[in-house]
Design a protein around this motif. Structure first.
Motif, PDB file in Angstrom:
ATOM      1  N   ALA A  16       0.842  -1.208   0.000  1.00 26.91           N
ATOM      2  CA  ALA A  16       0.000   0.000   0.000  1.00 26.91           C
ATOM      3  C   ALA A  16       0.875   1.255   0.000  1.00 26.91           C
ATOM      4  O   ALA A  16       0.582   2.232  -0.701  1.00 26.91           O
ATOM      5  CB  ALA A  16      -0.919  -0.004   1.225  1.00 26.91           C
ATOM      6  N   LEU A  17       1.986   1.199   0.735  1.00 28.88           N
ATOM      7  CA  LEU A  17       2.882   2.362   0.795  1.00 28.88           C
ATOM      8  C   LEU A  17       3.577   2.563  -0.544  1.00 28.88           C
ATOM      9  O   LEU A  17       3.743   3.696  -1.001  1.00 28.88           O
ATOM     10  CB  LEU A  17       3.910   2.189   1.917  1.00 28.88           C
ATOM     11  CG  LEU A  17       4.838   3.384   2.121  1.00 28.88           C
ATOM     12  CD1 LEU A  17       4.051   4.651   2.454  1.00 28.88           C
ATOM     13  CD2 LEU A  17       5.855   3.105   3.219  1.00 28.88           C
ATOM     14  N   TYR A  19       2.351   1.872  -3.412  1.00 29.87           N
ATOM     15  CA  TYR A  19       1.358   2.467  -4.298  1.00 29.87           C
ATOM     16  C   TYR A  19       1.171   3.955  -3.979  1.00 29.87           C
ATOM     17  O   TYR A  19       1.139   4.798  -4.879  1.00 29.87           O
ATOM     18  CB  TYR A  19       0.034   1.699  -4.158  1.00 29.87           C
ATOM     19  CG  TYR A  19      -1.045   2.200  -5.071  1.00 29.87           C
ATOM     20  CD1 TYR A  19      -0.955   2.027  -6.452  1.00 29.87           C
ATOM     21  CD2 TYR A  19      -2.164   2.858  -4.552  1.00 29.87           C
ATOM     22  CE1 TYR A  19      -1.944   2.501  -7.294  1.00 29.87           C
ATOM     23  CE2 TYR A  19      -3.160   3.337  -5.395  1.00 29.87           C
ATOM     24  CZ  TYR A  19      -3.046   3.157  -6.752  1.00 29.87           C
ATOM     25  OH  TYR A  19      -4.020   3.627  -7.581  1.00 29.87           O
ATOM     26  N   ALA A  20       1.091   4.278  -2.682  1.00 30.66           N
ATOM     27  CA  ALA A  20       0.896   5.680  -2.271  1.00 30.66           C
ATOM     28  C   ALA A  20       2.078   6.540  -2.712  1.00 30.66           C
ATOM     29  O   ALA A  20       1.898   7.658  -3.205  1.00 30.66           O
ATOM     30  CB  ALA A  20       0.710   5.762  -0.757  1.00 30.66           C
ATOM     31  N   SER A  97       3.788   2.737  10.209  1.00 31.91           N
ATOM     32  CA  SER A  97       2.878   2.491   9.099  1.00 31.91           C
ATOM     33  C   SER A  97       1.431   2.408   9.585  1.00 31.91           C
ATOM     34  O   SER A  97       1.178   2.093  10.739  1.00 31.91           O
ATOM     35  CB  SER A  97       3.301   1.173   8.436  1.00 31.91           C
ATOM     36  OG  SER A  97       2.485   0.858   7.344  1.00 31.91           O
ATOM     37  N   GLN A  98       0.482   2.676   8.696  1.00 32.58           N
ATOM     38  CA  GLN A  98      -0.947   2.629   9.015  1.00 32.58           C
ATOM     39  C   GLN A  98      -1.261   3.551  10.197  1.00 32.58           C
ATOM     40  O   GLN A  98      -2.019   3.205  11.104  1.00 32.58           O
ATOM     41  CB  GLN A  98      -1.389   1.189   9.300  1.00 32.58           C
ATOM     42  CG  GLN A  98      -0.942   0.220   8.225  1.00 32.58           C
ATOM     43  CD  GLN A  98      -1.511  -1.180   8.373  1.00 32.58           C
ATOM     44  OE1 GLN A  98      -2.354  -1.427   9.220  1.00 32.58           O
ATOM     45  NE2 GLN A  98      -1.055  -2.095   7.551  1.00 32.58           N
ATOM     46  N   SER A 125       0.335   7.295   6.728  1.00 25.66           N
ATOM     47  CA  SER A 125      -0.834   6.490   6.396  1.00 25.66           C
ATOM     48  C   SER A 125      -1.013   6.466   4.881  1.00 25.66           C
ATOM     49  O   SER A 125      -1.204   7.514   4.260  1.00 25.66           O
ATOM     50  CB  SER A 125      -2.096   7.067   7.038  1.00 25.66           C
ATOM     51  OG  SER A 125      -3.240   6.478   6.428  1.00 25.66           O
ATOM     52  N   SER A 126      -0.962   5.286   4.322  1.00 24.46           N
ATOM     53  CA  SER A 126      -1.174   5.162   2.875  1.00 24.46           C
ATOM     54  C   SER A 126      -2.632   5.409   2.542  1.00 24.46           C
ATOM     55  O   SER A 126      -2.953   5.820   1.429  1.00 24.46           O
ATOM     56  CB  SER A 126      -0.792   3.764   2.398  1.00 24.46           C
ATOM     57  OG  SER A 126       0.536   3.498   2.735  1.00 24.46           O
ATOM     58  N   HIS A 127      -3.524   5.166   3.510  1.00 26.79           N
ATOM     59  CA  HIS A 127      -4.954   5.334   3.260  1.00 26.79           C
ATOM     60  C   HIS A 127      -5.372   6.796   3.250  1.00 26.79           C
ATOM     61  O   HIS A 127      -6.113   7.219   2.373  1.00 26.79           O
ATOM     62  CB  HIS A 127      -5.783   4.519   4.260  1.00 26.79           C
ATOM     63  CG  HIS A 127      -5.830   3.050   3.912  1.00 26.79           C
ATOM     64  ND1 HIS A 127      -6.706   2.166   4.492  1.00 26.79           N
ATOM     65  CD2 HIS A 127      -5.099   2.319   3.025  1.00 26.79           C
ATOM     66  CE1 HIS A 127      -6.507   0.955   3.981  1.00 26.79           C
ATOM     67  NE2 HIS A 127      -5.530   1.026   3.096  1.00 26.79           N
ATOM     68  N   GLY A 129      -3.079   9.359   3.278  1.00 21.08           N
ATOM     69  CA  GLY A 129      -2.045  10.155   2.609  1.00 21.08           C
ATOM     70  C   GLY A 129      -1.202  10.962   3.589  1.00 21.08           C
ATOM     71  O   GLY A 129      -0.216  11.603   3.202  1.00 21.08           O
ATOM     72  N   VAL A 132       2.838  11.097   3.620  1.00 20.04           N
ATOM     73  CA  VAL A 132       3.426  10.531   2.394  1.00 20.04           C
ATOM     74  C   VAL A 132       4.381  11.535   1.735  1.00 20.04           C
ATOM     75  O   VAL A 132       5.488  11.188   1.315  1.00 20.04           O
ATOM     76  CB  VAL A 132       2.331  10.075   1.390  1.00 20.04           C
ATOM     77  CG1 VAL A 132       2.941   9.673   0.046  1.00 20.04           C
ATOM     78  CG2 VAL A 132       1.533   8.909   1.966  1.00 20.04           C
TER      79      VAL A 132
END
Ligand SMILES: Nc1nc2c(ncn2[C@@H]2O[C@H](COP(=O)(O)OP(=O)(O)O)[C@@H](O)[C@H]2O)c(=O)[nH]1
Ligand SMILES: [Mg+2]
Length: 147
Positions: A16-17, A19-20, A97-98, A125-127, A129, A132
């Protein structure tokens, strides 16, 4: 090509990270193209550091910057990997993370990591942002300092 590796346990949020960071990078690349300086970096997603497998070990040898993801307060394995990565010559960024899962955004866990290891951690948080962009800047700063 220069490599940035993403390490952490299974389900710590590595993919997920990646991808972010890639999504963020696409935007950043448009900006960078205008000033004509695009640094090409390969992001390397790895299998978990809690998996007995030589793939992560191999990646560890070739990455210039290693992101080590921590998601809870049992992070002995991650600290052992950090020592190994440092010995191999990689620069390390510790990532909580998260971070959206913590009511304090991961601050207490970051403080616990700091107390045990002396390392500063970035809460990401990848969710949502959150963090990031800071992480992207820190990766670029470290790559720059290694030139
Ligand atoms: N709340 C939250 N969940 C996340 C975040 N990043 C990953 N996850 C979830 O955690 C699980 C594992 O993520 P994944 O990226 O596949 O982990 P990997 O095994 O380390 O690659 C998935 O269900 C994701 O949706 C995050 O930043 N916030
Ligand atoms: Mg994955």
């Amino acid at each position: 090509m220069r490599q940035v590796g993403i390490f952490g346990k299974r389900k710590s949020g590595k993919s997920a990270l990646m991808y972010a960071l890639t999504k963020h990078k696409i935007k950043a690349t448009f900006k960078a193209m205008e000033i004509g300086s695009v640094t090409k970096v390969m992001l390397v997603d790895t299998v978990g550091v809690d998996v007995e497998d030589t793939t992560a070990e191999k990646s560890a040898q070739s990455v210039e910057v290693a992101l080590m993801l921590i998601t809870d307060d049992s992070f002995e394995l991650e600290l052992a990997w950090i020592s190994k990565l440092k010995k191999g010559g990689s620069s390390i960024i510790v990532v909580i993370s998260q971070a959206d899962k913590f009511s304090d955004g991961g601050k207490a866990l970051a403080a616990a990591v700091k107390e045990v290891s002396g390392l500063d951690a970035l809460c990401v948080s990848s969710h949502t942002g959150e963090g990031v962009e800071e992480l992207d800047s820190e990766i670029n700063r470290l790559l720059g300092s290694r030139d």
